[in-house]
Design an enzyme around this catalytic site. Structure first.
Site, PDB file in Angstrom:
ATOM      1  N   CYS A   1       0.877  -1.170   0.000  1.00  0.00           N
ATOM      2  CA  CYS A   1       0.000   0.000   0.000  1.00  0.00           C
ATOM      3  C   CYS A   1       0.909   1.212   0.000  1.00  0.00           C
ATOM      4  O   CYS A   1       2.005   1.159  -0.550  1.00  0.00           O
ATOM      5  CB  CYS A   1      -0.953  -0.036   1.188  1.00  0.00           C
ATOM      6  SG  CYS A   1      -0.122  -0.022   2.760  1.00  0.00           S
ATOM      7  N   MET A   2       0.485   2.302   0.611  1.00  0.00           N
ATOM      8  CA  MET A   2       1.279   3.526   0.545  1.00  0.00           C
ATOM      9  C   MET A   2       2.568   3.423   1.357  1.00  0.00           C
ATOM     10  O   MET A   2       3.572   4.030   1.028  1.00  0.00           O
ATOM     11  CB  MET A   2       0.418   4.683   1.070  1.00  0.00           C
ATOM     12  CG  MET A   2       1.043   6.039   0.919  1.00  0.00           C
ATOM     13  SD  MET A   2       1.220   6.481  -0.816  1.00  0.00           S
ATOM     14  CE  MET A   2       2.179   7.986  -0.672  1.00  0.00           C
TER      15      MET A   2
END
Ligand SMILES: OC[C@H]1O[C@H](O[C@H]2O[C@H](CO)[C@@H](O)[C@H](O)[C@H]2O)[C@H](O)[C@@H](O)[C@@H]1O
Length: 643
Positions: free
Chosen positions: A27-28
């Site tokens: 993810c981020m």
């Protein structure tokens, strides 16, 4: 971009090698692994790898926190390991595979029932209300109900059954529809199959045993025309039969005729299987239960039986087979002028309500949880438990078990002391009004048990098991203006502006352990009121999550690196509700829009909208101070100052 060669090599080795990786995505800020054997991962050594900021295990995923440049790390990792990354959804699916069969069964059941909860809650409250006006004899010296003495209330009672019946008797329609929805097959076929289970052409399930069974006669064999009103197991089995038949016919049918063949064959066969095989199996199960209960109540181990029945009654409600107990109750009332079985039913219902009550207390700051739990608790205490079971207790698991334990203890006491009810009454707190006067005192003690035991057990376990996020412990109240003034930046300090309008909360109160424990760095949380994230200062975009759009990294002119992460676990939304205005490398000025998001969609996806603002690298800045407990305006209110 940093060179991660050494760290990537170490991580692959410490995680148990390529063969131990079932799936990986990112993810981020985090690498998200599903490992074949998590024991093989040397967590302590992994946390010592320079680019690793921490590790975390959640919902079957092993997460390694890297930071803003996780995509660079991920690319090097997958290249070096020689493995293909997969989507976050696939990682989730893989993580699900790691659950044990019971966890899988419960989570599948919860997923099937989740879309039905609003209707079940409405139905529960309506039936509970009907129980009070139609069954509690509190008028004319305890001989008449409100509906007995008032045409108006009698009309209301009758009218409300329209909704009550639609929700509970016709529940199979909702269940089969929900199964097809969850499994991604044709939903209208699910609805049609569901209707065939409750069609008025069939003998209503509640009349089976009392009225003569009807049959379809095919000459060489007959098929029961039984309805499955209120039945859960036949509906779930029928739903899955339809799903697998549809998938099968889709696979083998040439595209040119699939529009006709696939729905026709799958619906026809699943209706035949549902009525010819699965339905009768469900009924057989029901009659075995009836016979077992009857034998238990009349045996010399009745106390033990009471404990057992009290313990398993709530799971029985899940299956819908609990309706069978009405027949036993009626038989007992006819034979013995009262029933020993029904008091246990009322106690079990109260027990599940008390477990919900504890969840209400534990989750008092979780507005979303309260919306389901409060009506569910009321409905439960009025004798209808499905909203509580499916909406709250089964989802978390431990409240359900706590309710079963409390109910088992009270059941043992009730049956061994011979607590008897005059009739089937409101199976909740008002149930005491239906108990024979001589047993009211001991029934009151049983009630105390089911009010206290499940509550205390749920409360103790909930304190340990529920995360801060689940308890809704996130947002602090906005503090006085004085504190904010005292924290205002001095002239020599530089400032960062709020990226959103909303309440600024300390990072420790963000409902995510990785952020709140500052594994990613210092910062603040924002409970957003606006929906456009703006740049907090001049700088350039260092990272964005192009497919999910939920986060953005910036590098300011002084080298300070910032991460803005909208909502918690919103990566799972796969971009639904997010719009990115910038791309990597773009130059931005303070106040420029970066991301637009929908709070409504985040809420619908059951994620907190708490937005995290973190300084992941100080660059040339020093003495960064974050201001919190204030109401901020996007691009106008100072939220951090530094030298
Ligand atoms: O499925 C609806 C509810 O069915 C049972 O409760 C209803 O029947 C009881 C008698 O068997 C009666 O005492 C109660 O007042 C009715 O609501 C079951 O006990 C509930 O758990 C269930 O929600």
């Amino acid at each position: 971009m940093a060179n991660y060669t050494d760290d990537v090599k170490k991580l692959l080795e410490l995680i148990g090698g390529r063969d131990n990786i079932q799936a990986v995505s990112h993810c981020m800020t985090r690498m998200r692994f599903v490992l074949i054997d998590q024991e093989k991962a040397d967590e302590k050594q992994i946390e010592k790898i320079p680019s690793v900021k921490g590790t975390f295990t959640q919902a079957g995923q092993y997460q390694v926190i890297i930071g803003n440049d996780v995509s660079g790390f991920y690319n090097e990792f997958t290249k070096y390991a020689g493995i293909e990354g997969v989507s976050k959804d696939q990682v989730k699916q893989e993580a699900k595979k790691k659950q044990n069969p019971l966890q899988k069964g419960v989570s599948n059941l919860a997923e099937i029932f989740a879309p039905l909860i609003p209707a079940i809650i409405v139905g529960g409250l309506i039936l509970g209300f009907r129980n009070i006006i139609g069954d509690v004899k509190f008028l004319e010296g305890g001989t008449k109900t409100l509906t007995d003495v008032s045409v108006f209330w009698s009309g209301i009672y009758s009218f409300l059954w329209l909704i009550g019946e639609a929700v509970f008797h016709f529940l199979p329609v909702g269940i089969v529809w929900s199964v097809t929805k969850k499994m991604g097959t044709t939903q209208i076929l699910g609805i049609v199959l569901g209707i065939t289970l409750v069609s008025p052409q069939l003998l209503n399930a509640y009349e089976v045993g009392q009225a003569a069974m009807k049959y379809w006669d095919f000459g060489f064999f007959q098929m029961q025309m039984a309805g499955y009103q209120g039945q859960v197991i036949p509906a779930i089995l029928a739903g899955f039969t339809l799903v697998y038949l549809e998938r099968f016919f889709k696979k083998i049918t040439p595209a040119a005729i699939s529009m006709i063949v696939v729905p026709f064959m799958s619906l026809l066969l699943s209706v035949i299987v549902a009525h010819g095989i699965l339905g009768p199996i469900g009924w057989q199960l029901g009659s075995w239960i009836s016979a077992g209960v009857y034998a238990g109540l009349t045996s010399s181990f009745r106390g033990l039986f009471g404990a057992f029945f009290g313990f398993i009654y709530a799971p029985l409600v899940i299956t819908g087979l609990h309706h069978m107990t009405n027949a036993i109750d009626l038989q007992l009332i006819a034979d013995y002028q009262g029933t020993i079985l029904w008091p246990m039913i009322a106690l079990s219902n109260i027990a599940q309500g008390s477990a919900v009550l504890a969840m209400i207390v534990l989750q008092k700051k979780n507005e979303r949880a309260q919306q389901v739990a409060i009506p569910a608790c009321i409905s439960c205490y009025l004798g209808v438990t499905e909203p509580a079971i499916f909406g709250v207790n089964l989802k978390a698991g431990f409240p359900f078990i706590s309710g079963m334990i409390g109910s088992g203890i009270a059941g043992a006491l009730a049956v061994s002391t011979g607590v008897m009810a005059n009739a089937v009454g409101v199976g909740g707190i008002p149930g005491i009004l239906s108990i024979k006067t001589e047993f009211m005192a001991v029934f009151a003690i049983c009630m105390l048990i089911v009010l206290v035991v499940p509550f205390v057990l749920t409360w103790i376990m909930g304190k340990k098991k529920l995360t801060l996020q689940e308890r809704g412990i996130a947002a602090a109240e906005v503090d006085t203006a004085k504190e904010v003034e005292a924290a205002a930046p001095s002239k020599k300090e530089q400032i960062l502006m709020s990226v959103l309008t909303g309440k600024i909360i300390p990072i420790e109160e963000v409902p995510d352990d990785v952020f709140s424990q500052k594994i990613m760095g210092e910062g603040i949380g924002i409970e957003p009121e606006s929906e456009t994230v703006v740049a907090p200062a001049n700088g350039s975009v260092s990272a964005v999550m192009e497919d999910s759009g939920h986060a953005c990294g910036l590098v300011l002119e002084n080298g300070m690196e910032i991460l803005i992460h909208v909502g918690i676990d919103t990566v799972d939304m796969n971009g639904e509700g997010f719009e990115l205005f910038v791309k990597e490398g773009d130059t931005v000025r303070c106040g420029d829009p970066l991301i637009r998001f929908s709070k409504e969609k985040i809420k619908k996806a059951c994620h907190p909208a708490t937005t995290v603002f973190i300084v992941t690298d100080e660059g040339n800045a020093s003495n960064i101070r974050f201001l919190s407990n204030l109401q901020a305006e996007a691009g106008e209110t100072v939220i951090a100052a530094y030298e």
